[in-house]
Design a protein around this motif. Structure first.
Motif, PDB file in Angstrom:
ATOM      1  N   ILE B  89      15.158  -1.991  13.077  1.00  0.00           N
ATOM      2  CA  ILE B  89      14.050  -2.761  13.504  1.00  0.00           C
ATOM      3  C   ILE B  89      14.106  -3.379  15.031  1.00  0.00           C
ATOM      4  O   ILE B  89      15.154  -3.782  15.425  1.00  0.00           O
ATOM      5  CB  ILE B  89      13.582  -3.943  12.532  1.00  0.00           C
ATOM      6  N   VAL B 119       5.929  -7.968  13.504  1.00  0.00           N
ATOM      7  CA  VAL B 119       6.441  -6.867  12.529  1.00  0.00           C
ATOM      8  C   VAL B 119       5.512  -5.688  12.907  1.00  0.00           C
ATOM      9  O   VAL B 119       5.897  -4.540  12.702  1.00  0.00           O
ATOM     10  CB  VAL B 119       5.923  -6.933  11.041  1.00  0.00           C
ATOM     11  N   VAL B 123       6.929  -1.653  13.758  1.00  0.00           N
ATOM     12  CA  VAL B 123       6.418  -0.460  13.113  1.00  0.00           C
ATOM     13  C   VAL B 123       5.933   0.309  14.282  1.00  0.00           C
ATOM     14  O   VAL B 123       6.049   1.771  14.126  1.00  0.00           O
ATOM     15  CB  VAL B 123       5.022  -0.814  12.295  1.00  0.00           C
ATOM     16  N   GLN B 150       6.512  -4.091   6.507  1.00  0.00           N
ATOM     17  CA  GLN B 150       6.541  -2.943   7.570  1.00  0.00           C
ATOM     18  C   GLN B 150       5.729  -1.867   6.841  1.00  0.00           C
ATOM     19  O   GLN B 150       4.955  -1.136   7.645  1.00  0.00           O
ATOM     20  CB  GLN B 150       7.758  -2.382   7.832  1.00  0.00           C
ATOM     21  N   GLU B 153       2.052  -2.696   7.037  1.00  0.00           N
ATOM     22  CA  GLU B 153       1.608  -2.458   8.261  1.00  0.00           C
ATOM     23  C   GLU B 153       1.723  -1.194   9.000  1.00  0.00           C
ATOM     24  O   GLU B 153       0.624  -0.775   9.484  1.00  0.00           O
ATOM     25  CB  GLU B 153       2.513  -3.226   9.156  1.00  0.00           C
ATOM     26  N   TRP B 154       2.187  -0.004   8.432  1.00  0.00           N
ATOM     27  CA  TRP B 154       2.238   1.383   8.590  1.00  0.00           C
ATOM     28  C   TRP B 154       0.848   1.715   8.033  1.00  0.00           C
ATOM     29  O   TRP B 154      -0.006   2.371   8.779  1.00  0.00           O
ATOM     30  CB  TRP B 154       3.171   1.955   7.852  1.00  0.00           C
TER      31      TRP B 154
END
Lengths: 375, 375
Positions: B89, B119, B123, B150, B153-154
């Protein structure tokens, strides 16, 4: 009700470990009036960072006591009926001898050379205080959290001298999780260079380490739900291009404030000594089992726990209750529904008040009844 | 399976806040083989202190990956079937650009001058990585804890590029309690004089503060029950006449050990940046509600939570599931019974494996089916 904290002085005390503390002082307050037969005395004992100022308005600070909502005329501990004593604890820093006290042998603060104290030692000093007030048998000893441990210890150490105990949001022994949270606090203090092996009384106190320790504590005193209700996710505007080291969420401001306030009133070494006393406490120490610890104890018990208290979860209270009931002890138990977490015993006192009032009244009447029968 | 961590380099990234990081690197590993149609790629994203080394044996360290029990031939993420990518990350310290990286403008470590990352930024960098591997649509993005954020969020940022997401022991946003535990960790680091405003790369790192932060974390990753099973109250002899600053209970030794290990592998500033990204994350940011955030998202969802996880309690997963179901999204949910607390997604993987295997297989078949139908 304006009150003052008193100090009782004794020549010395021999601890469970064999170590001596000479002389020893204990801070206490009293509320209400002792009956002619000295049979209406209730000892209230406090949690980790509490003090002797449990009720009324302090003459010195103008502040109300930590359990003022529960001690006073018509309250749970009704001072129209009972003579209430609140005793501070050995190892503390609020008028009772502890690591910040002066060691007469050196003329300097004890620091980490202060002997380790146990919950049993705290209770022994309280017994000396109660004896000095010429009270042979307490109607009740009552406390929440570490106060509950002291109440339990009164029942097993001085069964003849206490008619009943009230154990709130407490345990017979700490779980590894409870030890772990205390250990984080201790390590946070010891990681602060200002701690200096406990020798900081002539310099700067380890305020940063102690403040972080207190922040951890505060999280464990609240519940997930009460924090959501109190703080939500309220925050400043975002997104920021840089990390803001100032508090961003309300919960951060709250914790930092509580941490910074705490260091003005509490000694870091006392934090270490008292958490150690809590962690090493086990009411069954010296006996084969929890049940054996209560063998021959005729004290009445009221045990209270709270649904949202995850620091001292109900299963710990229920273990005490199950053990006592199996041996036919006189025990009342109630798990009260609340969102306030461990703090509930201090703040959400309506149902607790009813339970305590009824329990004290029936204990007092039984006592009066048996005294009458004996006459 | 011997594996090496790869580094992908890009000219730069513009963050959600408008700030730039130029250039930017991301560490990743891959396992298995990409199909000719490039349709069998699964992106695994890690929790707070994880790294790109999710599976196999590291060529550099000889250590197994953090999810080696779940990624490999015949495992939950079956590398005989799928091409698995694990990406580190942004803001981290294990091969990806973060505060410990050199700022080319100054020739020195960024420290606290590194821009705040979210975040969503993490991503976005992962999307750049996936694009660079010439993969147009991922079969799945999967992660636990912050990895789950994550994955969520994708789904909302790149709905067209991900067929399904697997969200384990996670949340759509942090509660005040979760923020509070992170804030304690940050304050512990910042209280360490060695932190020095984040400028410590040429001196001693704030190891004491970081170690205490990690100790707090470890308590929250376990459950009360798993700690009782693992440590009990085992300790050295007592009572002691003096306070022992050495560990006394096994749980104390364990926490101190984990704390001291952690500081050898993790950067304190990354601790601050990543916890800030977690705390400020809210999948519904920029939309009116959680439901609106998922508007137009056709991604399939598998959501898993654990009964004893009190850090990311099941109600947080259930909020996501309820919201998705109300809008007729394709969502499977299971609350798995376990004593392992939040750590369960890493250690108690038997039932989780069945769920993930079945979910990936059905997603893969649906994809093959629709591709076949289109052909």
């Amino acid at each position: 009700m304006i009150v003052s904290t008193e100090i009782a002085r004794f020549e010395g005390i021999t601890l469970e470990s064999g170590a001596h503390i000479d002389p020893v002082e204990v801070a206490y307050e009293t509320y209400g009036t002792l009956n002619a037969d000295r049979g209406n005395a209730v000892l209230v004992v406090h949690a980790f960072t509490g003090d002797a100022h449990a009720a009324g308005m302090s003459r010195e600070t103008g502040k109300p006591g930590w359990w003022d909502n529960s001690i006073g005329p018509g309250k749970a501990f009704d001072t129209d009926e009972y003579f209430v004593i609140c005793s501070n604890i050995l190892g503390g820093c609020q008028g009772t001898t502890g690591p910040a006290s002066i060691n007469p042998a050196t003329g300097k603060a004890w620091g980490m050379s202060f002997p380790a104290v146990t919950v049993r030692d705290m209770v022994r000093l309280q017994k000396m205080l109660v004896d000095s007030l010429d009270i042979r048998q307490l109607l009740a000893v009552a406390g929440g959290s570490m106060g509950g441990m002291q109440a339990l210890e009164w029942a097993v150490s001085f069964a003849e001298n206490v008619r009943s105990v009230i154990v709130i949001a407490s345990t017979a022994r700490h779980s590894p999780q409870q030890i772990a949270f205390n250990e984080v606090g201790r390590q946070s203090i010891m990681a602060d260079p200002d701690w200096n092996g406990g020798d900081y009384y002539e310099g700067a106190a380890p305020a940063r380490g102690l403040s972080v320790a207190r922040m951890v504590g505060h999280i464990t005193y609240m519940s997930d739900e009460s924090m959501r209700e109190k703080f939500g996710r309220r925050r400043k505007d975002q997104p920021a291009t840089a990390i803001d080291v100032a508090p961003e969420f309300e919960v951060e401001s709250y914790l930092r404030y509580r941490g910074s306030q705490f260091v003005t009133r509490f000694d870091a070494n006392s934090y270490i000594y008292i958490t150690k006393a809590m962690d090493t406490y086990d009411v069954s120490n010296g006996t084969a089992s929890l049940a054996d610890a209560f063998e021959g104890v005729s004290t009445r018990f009221l045990v209270i726990s709270f649904t949202s208290d995850w620091l001292y979860p109900s299963y710990q209270s229920q273990e005490i209750v199950r053990t006592l009931r199996r041996r036919n002890h006189d025990v009342a138990y109630c798990e009260l529904p609340t969102n306030y977490g461990h703090d509930a015993f201090l703040v959400d006192v309506e149902e607790q008040t009813e339970l305590i009032r009824g329990f004290l009244r029936s204990t007092f009447r039984n006592l009066a009844g048996s005294a009458g029968a004996a006459a």
